[in-house]
Write an enzyme that holds these catalytic residues in place. Structure first.
Site, PDB file in Angstrom:
ATOM      1  N   GLY A   1       2.757   2.598  10.838  1.00 24.30           N
ATOM      2  CA  GLY A   1       3.723   3.674  10.675  1.00 24.30           C
ATOM      3  C   GLY A   1       4.584   3.937  11.886  1.00 24.30           C
ATOM      4  O   GLY A   1       5.407   4.855  11.875  1.00 24.30           O
TER       5      GLY A   1
ATOM      6  N   LYS B   1      -0.046   4.236  -0.181  1.00 29.68           N
ATOM      7  CA  LYS B   1      -0.717   5.399   0.413  1.00 29.68           C
ATOM      8  C   LYS B   1      -0.594   6.601  -0.545  1.00 29.68           C
ATOM      9  O   LYS B   1      -0.696   6.420  -1.752  1.00 29.68           O
ATOM     10  CB  LYS B   1      -0.166   5.679   1.805  1.00 29.68           C
ATOM     11  CG  LYS B   1      -0.237   4.430   2.693  1.00 29.68           C
ATOM     12  CD  LYS B   1       0.085   4.693   4.130  1.00 29.68           C
ATOM     13  CE  LYS B   1      -0.013   3.404   4.922  1.00 29.68           C
ATOM     14  NZ  LYS B   1       0.159   3.625   6.363  1.00 29.68           N
TER      15      LYS B   1
ATOM     16  N   ASN C   1       0.856  -1.186   0.000  1.00 31.67           N
ATOM     17  CA  ASN C   1       0.000   0.000   0.000  1.00 31.67           C
ATOM     18  C   ASN C   1       0.892   1.236   0.000  1.00 31.67           C
ATOM     19  O   ASN C   1       1.516   1.570   1.005  1.00 31.67           O
ATOM     20  CB  ASN C   1      -0.901  -0.008   1.238  1.00 31.67           C
ATOM     21  CG  ASN C   1      -1.772   1.233   1.331  1.00 31.67           C
ATOM     22  OD1 ASN C   1      -1.923   1.977   0.356  1.00 31.67           O
ATOM     23  ND2 ASN C   1      -2.349   1.466   2.497  1.00 31.67           N
TER      24      ASN C   1
ATOM     25  N   SER D   1       3.299  -1.900  10.291  1.00 30.72           N
ATOM     26  CA  SER D   1       4.763  -1.882  10.381  1.00 30.72           C
ATOM     27  C   SER D   1       5.376  -3.217   9.971  1.00 30.72           C
ATOM     28  O   SER D   1       6.340  -3.692  10.588  1.00 30.72           O
ATOM     29  CB  SER D   1       5.221  -1.489  11.793  1.00 30.72           C
ATOM     30  OG  SER D   1       4.868  -0.145  12.061  1.00 30.72           O
TER      31      SER D   1
ATOM     32  N   GLU E   1      -6.649   4.861   8.256  1.00 28.04           N
ATOM     33  CA  GLU E   1      -6.428   6.278   7.952  1.00 28.04           C
ATOM     34  C   GLU E   1      -7.681   6.907   7.350  1.00 28.04           C
ATOM     35  O   GLU E   1      -7.956   8.090   7.576  1.00 28.04           O
ATOM     36  CB  GLU E   1      -5.221   6.422   7.030  1.00 28.04           C
ATOM     37  CG  GLU E   1      -3.918   6.101   7.739  1.00 28.04           C
ATOM     38  CD  GLU E   1      -2.764   5.778   6.804  1.00 28.04           C
ATOM     39  OE1 GLU E   1      -1.679   5.471   7.324  1.00 28.04           O
ATOM     40  OE2 GLU E   1      -2.951   5.817   5.574  1.00 28.04           O
TER      41      GLU E   1
ATOM     42  N   HIS F   1      -9.681   1.374   5.532  1.00 28.48           N
ATOM     43  CA  HIS F   1      -8.343   1.531   6.106  1.00 28.48           C
ATOM     44  C   HIS F   1      -8.408   2.497   7.282  1.00 28.48           C
ATOM     45  O   HIS F   1      -9.173   3.462   7.280  1.00 28.48           O
ATOM     46  CB  HIS F   1      -7.367   2.046   5.039  1.00 28.48           C
ATOM     47  CG  HIS F   1      -5.933   1.983   5.458  1.00 28.48           C
ATOM     48  ND1 HIS F   1      -5.365   2.922   6.278  1.00 28.48           N
ATOM     49  CD2 HIS F   1      -4.963   1.082   5.170  1.00 28.48           C
ATOM     50  CE1 HIS F   1      -4.096   2.614   6.489  1.00 28.48           C
ATOM     51  NE2 HIS F   1      -3.828   1.498   5.825  1.00 28.48           N
TER      52      HIS F   1
ATOM     53  N   GLU G   1      -5.228  -4.635  11.178  1.00 22.99           N
ATOM     54  CA  GLU G   1      -4.184  -3.633  11.300  1.00 22.99           C
ATOM     55  C   GLU G   1      -4.393  -2.842  12.591  1.00 22.99           C
ATOM     56  O   GLU G   1      -5.199  -1.908  12.617  1.00 22.99           O
ATOM     57  CB  GLU G   1      -4.159  -2.695  10.087  1.00 22.99           C
ATOM     58  CG  GLU G   1      -5.522  -2.203   9.609  1.00 22.99           C
ATOM     59  CD  GLU G   1      -5.403  -1.006   8.691  1.00 22.99           C
ATOM     60  OE1 GLU G   1      -4.365  -0.841   8.038  1.00 22.99           O
ATOM     61  OE2 GLU G   1      -6.361  -0.223   8.640  1.00 22.99           O
TER      62      GLU G   1
END
Length: 249
Positions: free
Chosen positions: A172, A9, A7, A208, A93, A91, A166
């Protein structure tokens, strides 16, 4: 079969995509691994053209309608037309930064599946939720939303649904969840999917993931693959992760 999904992003460009494509072999070296790459929407067409056919190109988001007055969204029909084969929904985010809730994530996944795209639904808890002992409850709520949707989860069309666990606190951060935490949650998701949908959906781990911890993650019997963030921007790094997935499959 293991799935390794990169991904990007909101990163990359055609120059990076060209460099990435040049680092891939012409034929898939892992018959037991499906490699996919989710790139920013403006790069989807270029990714389909530049990457070898064995690399599955996907979208980081998808709308639930095939067409209509939804400015700024991307329909499943357009994704299929450009050559996409999968789409990510929910996701963390998207949830945290853009206010998407469980209902929106479920509608997006359902739209992808109806269109014949593979759908990847992301679920996971925040650090505060985990520390409060609510991690399993949060994930159950997210999956129950899919079970309680107005339409059943329809996999009869040949579409494939994957769940990506996740933990939000790991994304991250460079701090992946511990193997015991991953295994416990994957098993929880497996029980829930059997109860809600009558089948155990494949579960990927995202948070991560890197070449340093990939072997440890794939050693878990519950891990059907990985959703890889920043490490997927480096073609060599993603190849190493896919090689670990095949080696331990």
């Amino acid at each position: 079969m293991r799935h390794v999904i990169g991904n990007w992003k909101m990163n990359g460009g055609e120059a990076l995509l060209r460099e990435f494509a040049s680092g891939l072999p012409g034929e898939c070296p892992w018959p037991d691994v499906r490699l996919g790459l989710a790139v920013p929407a403006p790069l989807l067409g270029a990714a389909v053209r530049m990457l070898p056919d064995w690399v599955r190109v996907g979208a980081q988001n998808v709308h639930w309608e095939e067409a209509g007055a939804f400015t700024g969204e991307i329909s499943p029909a357009l994704l299929r037309e450009v050559g996409c084969r999968f789409a990510i929904a929910g996701h963390s985010e998207r949830r945290a930064l853009f206010g998407e809730d469980d209902a929106a994530a479920v509608r997006r996944l359902s739209g992808a599946l109806r269109s014949g795209l593979t759908g990847i639904l992301c679920v996971g808890e925040s650090r505060r939720e985990r520390e409060a002992g609510r991690a399993e409850d949060v994930v159950e709520r997210q999956l129950r939303g899919l079970a309680d949707a107005g339409e059943p989860l329809d996999l009869e069309t040949g579409a494939e649904a994957l769940i990506a666990y996740e933990p939000v606190w790991a994304i991250g951060s460079g701090e992946a969840a511990r193997p015991d935490q991953i295994a416990a949650m994957h098993e929880h998701i497996g029980r829930l999917s059997l109860r809600f949908f009558g089948t155990v959906l494949p579960v990927l781990y995202g948070g991560s993931v890197s070449g340093d911890n990939a072997a440890e993650i794939f050693a878990l019997n519950s891990a059907a693959g990985a959703l890889v963030g920043s490490a997927s921007l480096d073609v060599r790094g993603l190849i190493n992760i896919a090689s670990e997935a095949s080696r331990i499959a």
